[in-house]
Design a protein around this motif. Structure first.
Motif, PDB file in Angstrom:
ATOM      1  N   GLN A  44       0.862  -1.184   0.000  1.00 42.51           N
ATOM      2  CA  GLN A  44       0.000   0.000   0.000  1.00 42.51           C
ATOM      3  C   GLN A  44       0.901   1.239   0.000  1.00 42.51           C
ATOM      4  N   PRO A  45       1.493   1.576  -1.131  1.00 43.53           N
ATOM      5  CA  PRO A  45       2.505   2.628  -1.154  1.00 43.53           C
ATOM      6  C   PRO A  45       2.015   4.006  -0.707  1.00 43.53           C
ATOM      7  N   LEU A  46       0.784   4.347  -1.009  1.00 40.51           N
ATOM      8  CA  LEU A  46       0.305   5.668  -0.594  1.00 40.51           C
ATOM      9  C   LEU A  46       0.044   5.739   0.907  1.00 40.51           C
ATOM     10  N   VAL A  47      -0.429   4.654   1.486  1.00 41.03           N
ATOM     11  CA  VAL A  47      -0.610   4.604   2.940  1.00 41.03           C
ATOM     12  C   VAL A  47       0.759   4.645   3.612  1.00 41.03           C
ATOM     13  N   ARG A  48       1.670   3.845   3.124  1.00 45.23           N
ATOM     14  CA  ARG A  48       3.040   3.834   3.662  1.00 45.23           C
ATOM     15  C   ARG A  48       3.662   5.225   3.561  1.00 45.23           C
ATOM     16  N   ALA A  49       3.467   5.887   2.419  1.00 44.69           N
ATOM     17  CA  ALA A  49       4.016   7.238   2.234  1.00 44.69           C
ATOM     18  C   ALA A  49       3.404   8.220   3.227  1.00 44.69           C
ATOM     19  N   ALA A  50       2.099   8.125   3.462  1.00 43.99           N
ATOM     20  CA  ALA A  50       1.446   9.038   4.407  1.00 43.99           C
ATOM     21  C   ALA A  50       1.988   8.842   5.822  1.00 43.99           C
ATOM     22  N   VAL A  51       2.169   7.588   6.221  1.00 45.85           N
ATOM     23  CA  VAL A  51       2.717   7.302   7.549  1.00 45.85           C
ATOM     24  C   VAL A  51       4.149   7.827   7.645  1.00 45.85           C
ATOM     25  N   LEU A  52       4.952   7.552   6.621  1.00 46.95           N
ATOM     26  CA  LEU A  52       6.349   8.021   6.640  1.00 46.95           C
ATOM     27  C   LEU A  52       6.434   9.539   6.623  1.00 46.95           C
ATOM     28  N   GLN A  53       5.505  10.183   5.931  1.00 48.26           N
ATOM     29  CA  GLN A  53       5.523  11.651   5.929  1.00 48.26           C
ATOM     30  C   GLN A  53       5.226  12.199   7.322  1.00 48.26           C
ATOM     31  N   THR A  54       4.260  11.613   8.002  1.00 48.65           N
ATOM     32  CA  THR A  54       3.954  12.044   9.365  1.00 48.65           C
ATOM     33  C   THR A  54       5.153  11.811  10.291  1.00 48.65           C
ATOM     34  N   ILE A  55       5.770  10.655  10.161  1.00 50.25           N
ATOM     35  CA  ILE A  55       6.949  10.344  10.974  1.00 50.25           C
ATOM     36  C   ILE A  55       8.091  11.290  10.642  1.00 50.25           C
ATOM     37  N   GLY A  56       8.326  11.536   9.355  1.00 53.49           N
ATOM     38  CA  GLY A  56       9.396  12.438   8.931  1.00 53.49           C
ATOM     39  C   GLY A  56       9.191  13.855   9.424  1.00 53.49           C
ATOM     40  N   THR A  57       7.965  14.326   9.355  1.00 56.18           N
ATOM     41  CA  THR A  57       7.663  15.679   9.847  1.00 56.18           C
ATOM     42  C   THR A  57       7.869  15.760  11.353  1.00 56.18           C
ATOM     43  N   THR A  58       7.497  14.701  12.057  1.00 57.67           N
ATOM     44  CA  THR A  58       7.708  14.679  13.507  1.00 57.67           C
ATOM     45  C   THR A  58       9.186  14.667  13.844  1.00 57.67           C
ATOM     46  N   ALA A  91       3.130  17.131  -4.374  1.00 54.29           N
ATOM     47  CA  ALA A  91       3.193  18.521  -3.908  1.00 54.29           C
ATOM     48  C   ALA A  91       3.234  18.577  -2.380  1.00 54.29           C
ATOM     49  N   GLU A  92       2.427  17.730  -1.738  1.00 53.00           N
ATOM     50  CA  GLU A  92       2.401  17.681  -0.277  1.00 53.00           C
ATOM     51  C   GLU A  92       3.756  17.217   0.283  1.00 53.00           C
ATOM     52  N   SER A  93       4.356  16.227  -0.371  1.00 52.09           N
ATOM     53  CA  SER A  93       5.673  15.755   0.071  1.00 52.09           C
ATOM     54  C   SER A  93       6.747  16.825  -0.119  1.00 52.09           C
ATOM     55  N   GLN A  94       6.687  17.528  -1.233  1.00 51.56           N
ATOM     56  CA  GLN A  94       7.661  18.608  -1.473  1.00 51.56           C
ATOM     57  C   GLN A  94       7.500  19.715  -0.419  1.00 51.56           C
ATOM     58  N   GLU A  95       6.257  20.009  -0.068  1.00 50.41           N
ATOM     59  CA  GLU A  95       6.009  21.028   0.960  1.00 50.41           C
ATOM     60  C   GLU A  95       6.574  20.589   2.314  1.00 50.41           C
ATOM     61  N   ALA A  96       6.416  19.304   2.644  1.00 48.92           N
ATOM     62  CA  ALA A  96       6.966  18.789   3.898  1.00 48.92           C
ATOM     63  C   ALA A  96       8.491  18.852   3.896  1.00 48.92           C
ATOM     64  N   LEU A  97       9.109  18.512   2.763  1.00 50.14           N
ATOM     65  CA  LEU A  97      10.569  18.619   2.658  1.00 50.14           C
ATOM     66  C   LEU A  97      11.016  20.068   2.785  1.00 50.14           C
ATOM     67  N   SER A  98      10.277  20.973   2.192  1.00 47.53           N
ATOM     68  CA  SER A  98      10.604  22.393   2.299  1.00 47.53           C
ATOM     69  C   SER A  98      10.604  22.835   3.764  1.00 47.53           C
ATOM     70  N   GLY A  99       9.598  22.391   4.497  1.00 45.86           N
ATOM     71  CA  GLY A  99       9.531  22.735   5.919  1.00 45.86           C
ATOM     72  C   GLY A  99      10.697  22.175   6.702  1.00 45.86           C
ATOM     73  N   LEU A 100      11.053  20.921   6.430  1.00 44.68           N
ATOM     74  CA  LEU A 100      12.200  20.305   7.104  1.00 44.68           C
ATOM     75  C   LEU A 100      13.478  21.086   6.804  1.00 44.68           C
ATOM     76  N   TYR A 101      13.711  21.376   5.524  1.00 41.78           N
ATOM     77  CA  TYR A 101      14.940  22.081   5.152  1.00 41.78           C
ATOM     78  C   TYR A 101      14.973  23.490   5.733  1.00 41.78           C
ATOM     79  N   GLY A 102      13.816  24.121   5.848  1.00 44.21           N
ATOM     80  CA  GLY A 102      13.773  25.439   6.479  1.00 44.21           C
ATOM     81  C   GLY A 102      14.177  25.388   7.941  1.00 44.21           C
ATOM     82  N   LEU A 103      13.653  24.395   8.668  1.00 48.74           N
ATOM     83  CA  LEU A 103      14.032  24.224  10.072  1.00 48.74           C
ATOM     84  C   LEU A 103      15.515  23.900  10.214  1.00 48.74           C
ATOM     85  N   TRP A 104      16.052  23.182   9.238  1.00 44.33           N
ATOM     86  CA  TRP A 104      17.447  22.737   9.235  1.00 44.33           C
ATOM     87  C   TRP A 104      18.390  23.843   8.742  1.00 44.33           C
ATOM     88  N   HIS A 105      17.817  24.950   8.312  1.00 45.79           N
ATOM     89  CA  HIS A 105      18.560  26.097   7.769  1.00 45.79           C
ATOM     90  C   HIS A 105      19.271  25.747   6.465  1.00 45.79           C
TER      91      HIS A 105
END
Length: 176
Positions: A44-58, A91-105
């Motif tokens: 279930q790649p989209l479910v797996r991706a959603a879970v990993l995105q939540t974990i990654g953002t956390t 697009a949602e994944s790219q936005e999450a990566l953008s947020g991570l990189y912003g926090l990481w400077h």
């Protein structure tokens, strides 16, 4: 559902009454959940991706940037393969990566991912959609964190213009 069972098991790892230990940290529970997501949602790649995105953002919000990046990049790869490179999920994944990189400077990476998210969102939902305004807002947060007020101003102005006057299809029909 499979997602509920996964969440109960993953979050139960941090429950001292259930597991008999009070020494498990949130990071330990996240790491365990990440491993379980890899196996539990293999088909279930989209479910797996959603879970990993939540974990990654956390992870990102806990300043565990390398672990967060790994989870978010995996989510992006899964979503790209399952939905295509110009999908709302990407697009949602790219936005999450953008947020991570912003926090990481890592501002260059943050701006690049934020612009990619905005471009996809604008193409999918239109230039005056509330989804586009939300993607612009996220990009604006990167510029603000970076201290780049010159780049922030036009993004903020466009965001406000959309929010004040969204595309006609998105206006509330009861507000006429």
């Amino acid at each position: 559902t499979a997602m509920n069972a996964f969440l109960q098991e993953a979050l139960g790892a941090a429950d001292p009454w259930e597991k008999g230990s009070r020494n498990i940290s949130l990071l330990d529970a996240l790491r365990q959940a990440q491993g379980k997501a890899e196996s539990s949602f293999q088909n279930q790649p989209l479910v797996r991706a959603a879970v990993l995105q939540t974990i990654g953002t956390t992870f990102a919000n806990l300043a565990e940037f390398q672990e967060g990046e790994k989870a978010l990049r995996t989510a992006l790869v899964l979503r790209t393969a399952a939905s295509g490179p110009r999908s709302a999920e990407v697009a949602e994944s790219q936005e999450a990566l953008s947020g991570l990189y912003g926090l990481w400077h890592r501002f260059e990476d943050a701006v690049k991912a934020g612009r990619e998210s905005l471009e996809i969102t604008r193409d999918l939902f239109g230039p005056k959609s509330l989804q586009t305004a939300a993607a612009m807002y996220s990009l604006g947060q990167v510029f603000q964190r970076k201290g780049d007020l010159q780049s922030l101003k036009p993004v903020a102005d466009q965001t406000l213009a959309i929010v004040r006057h969204p595309a006609p299809a998105l206006r509330n029909p009861l507000s006429r």
